[in-house]
Scaffold this motif. Structure first.
Motif, PDB file in Angstrom:
ATOM      1  N   LEU A   1       0.751  -0.487  -3.820  1.00 25.81           N
ATOM      2  CA  LEU A   1       0.222   0.875  -3.810  1.00 25.81           C
ATOM      3  C   LEU A   1       0.999   1.714  -2.788  1.00 25.81           C
ATOM      4  CD1 LEU A   1      -2.056   2.805  -4.734  1.00 25.81           C
ATOM      5  CD2 LEU A   1      -3.497   1.814  -2.972  1.00 25.81           C
TER       6      LEU A   1
ATOM      7  N   ASP B   1       1.957   4.333  -0.019  1.00 25.91           N
ATOM      8  CA  ASP B   1       1.201   5.032   1.020  1.00 25.91           C
ATOM      9  C   ASP B   1       0.080   4.181   1.613  1.00 25.91           C
ATOM     10  OD1 ASP B   1       1.423   7.379   2.425  1.00 25.91           O
ATOM     11  OD2 ASP B   1      -0.284   8.316   1.448  1.00 25.91           O
ATOM     12  N   GLN B   2      -0.067   2.926   1.158  1.00 23.75           N
ATOM     13  CA  GLN B   2      -1.101   2.079   1.779  1.00 23.75           C
ATOM     14  C   GLN B   2      -0.409   1.121   2.745  1.00 23.75           C
ATOM     15  OE1 GLN B   2      -3.503  -0.942  -0.453  1.00 23.75           O
ATOM     16  NE2 GLN B   2      -5.249   0.200   0.292  1.00 23.75           N
ATOM     17  N   GLN B   3      -0.826   1.152   3.983  1.00 26.58           N
ATOM     18  CA  GLN B   3      -0.248   0.314   5.028  1.00 26.58           C
ATOM     19  C   GLN B   3      -1.383  -0.302   5.825  1.00 26.58           C
ATOM     20  OE1 GLN B   3       3.002  -0.329   5.683  1.00 26.58           O
ATOM     21  NE2 GLN B   3       3.733   0.975   4.015  1.00 26.58           N
ATOM     22  N   PHE B   4      -1.287  -1.591   6.065  1.00 24.85           N
ATOM     23  CA  PHE B   4      -2.261  -2.241   6.950  1.00 24.85           C
ATOM     24  C   PHE B   4      -1.494  -2.698   8.181  1.00 24.85           C
ATOM     25  CE2 PHE B   4      -3.727  -2.950   2.569  1.00 24.85           C
ATOM     26  CZ  PHE B   4      -4.981  -2.355   2.627  1.00 24.85           C
TER      27      PHE B   4
ATOM     28  N   GLU C   1       4.231  -7.166  -0.619  1.00 26.03           N
ATOM     29  CA  GLU C   1       3.223  -7.134  -1.690  1.00 26.03           C
ATOM     30  C   GLU C   1       1.971  -6.348  -1.333  1.00 26.03           C
ATOM     31  OE1 GLU C   1       2.369 -10.425  -4.140  1.00 26.03           O
ATOM     32  OE2 GLU C   1       4.364 -11.291  -3.952  1.00 26.03           O
ATOM     33  N   PHE C   2       1.664  -6.269  -0.038  1.00 33.22           N
ATOM     34  CA  PHE C   2       0.397  -5.640   0.342  1.00 33.22           C
ATOM     35  C   PHE C   2       0.542  -4.528   1.373  1.00 33.22           C
ATOM     36  CE2 PHE C   2      -0.534  -9.959  -1.046  1.00 33.22           C
ATOM     37  CZ  PHE C   2      -1.505  -9.713  -2.011  1.00 33.22           C
TER      38      PHE C   2
ATOM     39  N   SER D   1     -10.314  -1.863  14.590  1.00 37.16           N
ATOM     40  CA  SER D   1     -10.260  -3.044  13.724  1.00 37.16           C
ATOM     41  C   SER D   1     -11.635  -3.685  13.722  1.00 37.16           C
ATOM     42  CB  SER D   1      -9.257  -4.072  14.269  1.00 37.16           C
ATOM     43  OG  SER D   1      -7.971  -3.522  14.351  1.00 37.16           O
TER      44      SER D   1
ATOM     45  N   ASP E   1     -11.786  -5.959   8.426  1.00 34.12           N
ATOM     46  CA  ASP E   1     -10.328  -6.053   8.435  1.00 34.12           C
ATOM     47  C   ASP E   1      -9.876  -7.504   8.568  1.00 34.12           C
ATOM     48  OD1 ASP E   1      -9.898  -3.218   8.328  1.00 34.12           O
ATOM     49  OD2 ASP E   1     -10.495  -3.120  10.430  1.00 34.12           O
TER      50      ASP E   1
ATOM     51  N   GLN F   1     -10.052  -9.186   5.311  1.00 30.28           N
ATOM     52  CA  GLN F   1      -8.965  -8.744   4.447  1.00 30.28           C
ATOM     53  C   GLN F   1      -7.638  -9.421   4.813  1.00 30.28           C
ATOM     54  OE1 GLN F   1      -7.680  -4.575   4.722  1.00 30.28           O
ATOM     55  NE2 GLN F   1      -7.799  -4.513   2.514  1.00 30.28           N
TER      56      GLN F   1
ATOM     57  N   ILE G   1      -5.337 -12.079   2.526  1.00 34.81           N
ATOM     58  CA  ILE G   1      -3.946 -11.777   2.185  1.00 34.81           C
ATOM     59  C   ILE G   1      -3.003 -12.847   2.734  1.00 34.81           C
ATOM     60  CG2 ILE G   1      -2.085 -10.138   2.718  1.00 34.81           C
ATOM     61  CD1 ILE G   1      -4.206  -7.966   2.112  1.00 34.81           C
TER      62      ILE G   1
END
Lengths: 382, 382
Positions: A2, A4-7, A318-319, A343, A347, A350, A354
Motif C-alpha cells: 500500500l 504511503d503506509q509506513q510502520f 512487503e509491509f 506505540s 502495534d 502487528q 508481520i
C-alpha cells in the motif's frame, strides 16, 4: 504494498501522534514574542516530571549527540580523567566525544548485549581515584540493554567525587527516571524517541553539584555553554533561536503524557517489552539481552539460522515496516525493534504478526501465530 | 490506552493516507481560478478508470445520500414506476428516497446477508413492464454483500427498457467496476470509503441512455440538476462552489491509486477479504454472508455466543479500534469490520489479533493466535 503506509518500528525516530503533527503545523511565531515565553513556561513542569527532578530542563536545538557533547564540554576540563562505561555504540560515542575534547577517557567495555554492573564500576573507580566524571548510557539503543544507572550512580557517589553523567536518549519518558533521588548529575535526552517528536531537540538537566563544577570549567564554548541556557530559561527565554515547531509539538506531547499519566506510560512500555520478548521466545528467536538487562523500549534479536537483514528487507518491501539492524560489529547480525513513544500493544501484535510472515519468507520454520499468541497471553495476564 | 491512537475499522469513513492529509491542508484557492480548472481536468482520467467508463464523472459537494437523491430525481419522473432491490439498509434508503419523490417504488426484498439474483429481478420485471428504473446497491455496507450488478444489469436490459442505477458507495475504487461494459446507466459513489477521503463528495456518472432520459425529465430540481454539472465540467468548472480541499485530496488519492495500479488495488482488497474471512472461520465466528456473496470491502459477523456490542466496546476502550455494529433489525446482532481504501494486510493482522483479545474478554473460548495464523496462511498462499 500500500503506497504511503509506513510502520516505523526502529528505536527512533518514532511515529508522531496526529495531534502532535497538527500542533507542529501551527504558524510560526516570533521567538522573542510573549507567546514563546508562555510556551517555555508551560512546558517546564512536564519536563521536570519526566526526568524526576526539581531542576529546570534546558532545551537546545540539536540532535542527541549535541546534548552529549554539551555535557562533555561543560562538565569536564581538558586533561581531566573520565570513565566511560561502554555497553554499545552510544557508550562508544561518549568516548569518542571525550577523546575529541582532550579528556583522558578510560573505557570500561562491557560485552554488547549485557548491562554494566555497579561492582565493575566500583572496582574501576577504586583503581583510578583521579576520575572526575563517569559517563554512561541509560538505555543502550544499539543492544536494547537498560543499564542500572541508579545503582551505578550510588557507587560513583560512594567511591569517588566524580559527576555521574547519563545519556538517556532512548528511554527518558518511557522508563521511570528519578534523577534527583538517584543522584544523577547531568542527564541528557533527545526529542525523537520516547518523546514522540521529530529529531531536532536535545534536553539537558544538571544537579546543583554539576552546576558548581561547570561554573569552574573555563573550557571555551559558546553554543553549548549551558549556563547561558540556564540564565535565559530563568526568564523564559533562549539564548539562540529555538526550534519553535518542535516546541509546539512538545507542548502537545506533554499534554498526551499527562492525559495518560506517567505511571501508565511506564506500565505500557513494560507491557510492550514483555509482549515482545515472550513472542520472540515462543518463536525460538534468540534475544541479545537477558530478561534482567532488557530495556522497555527496544528489543534486539540475534538470529542463528537466517539473515537478520533479509528479514528486515522483506518487512520493509512487503509491509512498509522498518526494523533496525545492528551497529558496528553487530552489523548484519541482529535486528532491533523499537517499542517506545507513540506505540501500543496493538502495534506489538502487528509487528509480531508481520515478523512471523517475514520469518517464513526467509525460510525459518515456525508455527504461524505462535508469537502473536504468546504476546496476547502476556496482554491478558497484566 | 494510548491517547490519540485510533484504528478506524468501520466500513467508512476510512483512514486518510498522510500524503492526502497533507494535500488537503494546502491553502485555499479561488474556485474560479485557472488552478481549479487545471485540477478538475487533471482528475478526470483517474475517475473514469475507477468507474470503467468513457463518460465524465460529475463531482458534487454532498454526502453519498445526496448522490443517491440526485440519481433518483434526475432519472425518474413523479408517478413513474421503479424497482428497488433491497438487500440491506442502503437499498432501503434508495426506496425511501423514491417514496419521498412520489415514485411508485416496488421493493424486491432480499434477506439481509444475501445477494440479489438476476433471476429474481427477471421474474419481477416480467410481471411489471411499466418499471422505468431499477435501483440496486453494489456493496451493501450494512451486510457486507456484493451484489452481482453486471448480471443484473444484463437482465434489466434484456427484459425491460428500464435504466440500471447503482449505488457504488462502499466499493467503487476497491472492486473492479466496468460501468460501460456492464451497461450500468447511472453510477454513484462517495468520497469516504474506497476513495480514502473524508466524507463530503459524491460522484455520479451517467450513460448516454441515461442522459437522454434525464433530459426529458422535467421534475423541478436545482442543486441536484446533473445537466448543469455536466455542462460546467465540459469547461472544467462547477456550477456551485466545489469542496476544494477534498479535491486537493482527491488528486493525491488518484496519484496513489495510479502508483499502486488499479489491478493491484483490487487484488489487495480481495486478499484482505480472504484473510479476514479465513481468520473468522478459524475462530468459529459465523459470517453473515456466504463466500459467494461476500464483498471485498466489509465483513459482517453474526455471533451466537457473545454480544457483538460488548466486543466492539472492548476493542474501542482498550485499543481505540472502531468496529461497526448492525443497522435496523441487525442492531446489536452483528459487528462489521471495514477493510477498504487505505488498509493493508498488515492492518488485517492487527485487527484480527485485537478481535481475538476482545473475544477472550467477552468470555468466548478461543485459541489465541488461531485467527491470525489463518490470515497469515492466506497471505503466504497468494
Amino acid at each position: 504494498m500500500l503506497p504511503d503506509q509506513q510502520f516505523l518500528r526502529i528505536p527512533g525516530p518514532t511515529p508522531i501522534p496526529p495531534s502532535v503533527e497538527r500542533a507542529m503545523s501551527r504558524p510560526m511565531i516570533g521567538h522573542r514574542n510573549p507567546e514563546t515565553a508562555e510556551l517555555l513556561e508551560k512546558i517546564k513542569p512536564g519536563l521536570r516530571a519526566i526526568f524526576g527532578t526539581k531542576q529546570d530542563v534546558l532545551i537546545l536545538a540539536g540532535s542527541g549527540t549535541a546534548g552529549l557533547e554539551a555535557a562533555v564540554t561543560n562538565a569536564v576540563k581538558p586533561n581531566e580523567e573520565a570513565l566511560v562505561i561502554v555497553t554499545g555504540a552510544f557508550g562508544d560515542r561518549f568516548h569518542k566525544i571525550c577523546q575529541a575534547h582532550e579528556i583522558k577517557a578510560h573505557r570500561l567495555d562491557i560485552d554488547w548485549g549485557e548491562a554494566a554492573s555497579p561492582d565493575q564500576v566500583k572496582t574501576y573507580l577504586e583503581k583510578h581515584p583521579q576520575i572526575k566524571a563517569v559517563f554512561m548510557t541509560y538505555c543502550e539503543t544499539s543492544t536494547g540493554v537498560l543499564n542500572p544507572i541508579a545503582h551505578i550512580a550510588e557507587v560513583v557517589k560512594q567511591y569517588s567525587d566524580a559527576l555521574t553523567i547519563v545519556d538517556g536518549v532512548s528511554c527518558v519518558g518511557a522508563v521511570e527516571t528519578k534523577m534527583d533521588e538517584w543522584g544523577i548529575d547531568l542527564f541528557i535526552t533527545g526529542s525523537q524517541k520516547a518523546l514522540m517528536l521529530p529529531p531536532g531537540l536535545t534536553f539537558l538537566v544538571a544537579s546543583d553539584r554539576a552546576w558548581k563544577v561547570m561554573s569552574e570549567n573555563e573550557r571555551p564554548r559558546f553554543y553549548f555553554d549551558l549556563q547561558t541556557y540556564r540564565d535565559k530559561l530563568a526568564q523564559n527565554s533562549t539564548p539562540y533561536t529555538p526550534a519553535l515547531s518542535l516546541l509546539f509539538g512538545l507542548e502537545q506531547v506533554l499534554n498526551l503524557m499527562n492525559e495518560e499519566g506517567l505511571d501508565e506510560v511506564y506500565k505500557r512500555h513494560l507491557l510492550m517489552k514483555n509482549m515482545t520478548r515472550h513472542a520472540f521466545k515462543a518463536l525460538d528467536l534468540p534475544l541479545l539481552t537477558s530478561d534482567k538487562d532488557a530495556s522497555p523500549t527496544v528489543t534486539a534479536v540475534k538470529p542463528v539460522d537466517f539473515s537478520a537483514d533479509d528479514l528486515r528487507q522483506i518487512a520493509k518491501k512487503e509491509f512498509g515496516m522498518s526494523l533496525a539492524g545492528g551497529q558496528q560489529h553487530l552489523k548484519g547480525k541482529i535486528f532491533r525493534v523499537g517499542h517506545m513513544g507513540y506505540s501500543s500493544p496493538a502495534d506489538v501484535l502487528q509487528y509480531i504478526s508481520i515478523i512471523e510472515l517475514a520469518l517464513t519468507k526467509v525460510g525459518k520454520s515456525i508455527e504461524l501465530g505462535k508469537g502473536v499468541q504468546a504476546a496476547q497471553e502476556v496482554y491478558l495476564k497484566q
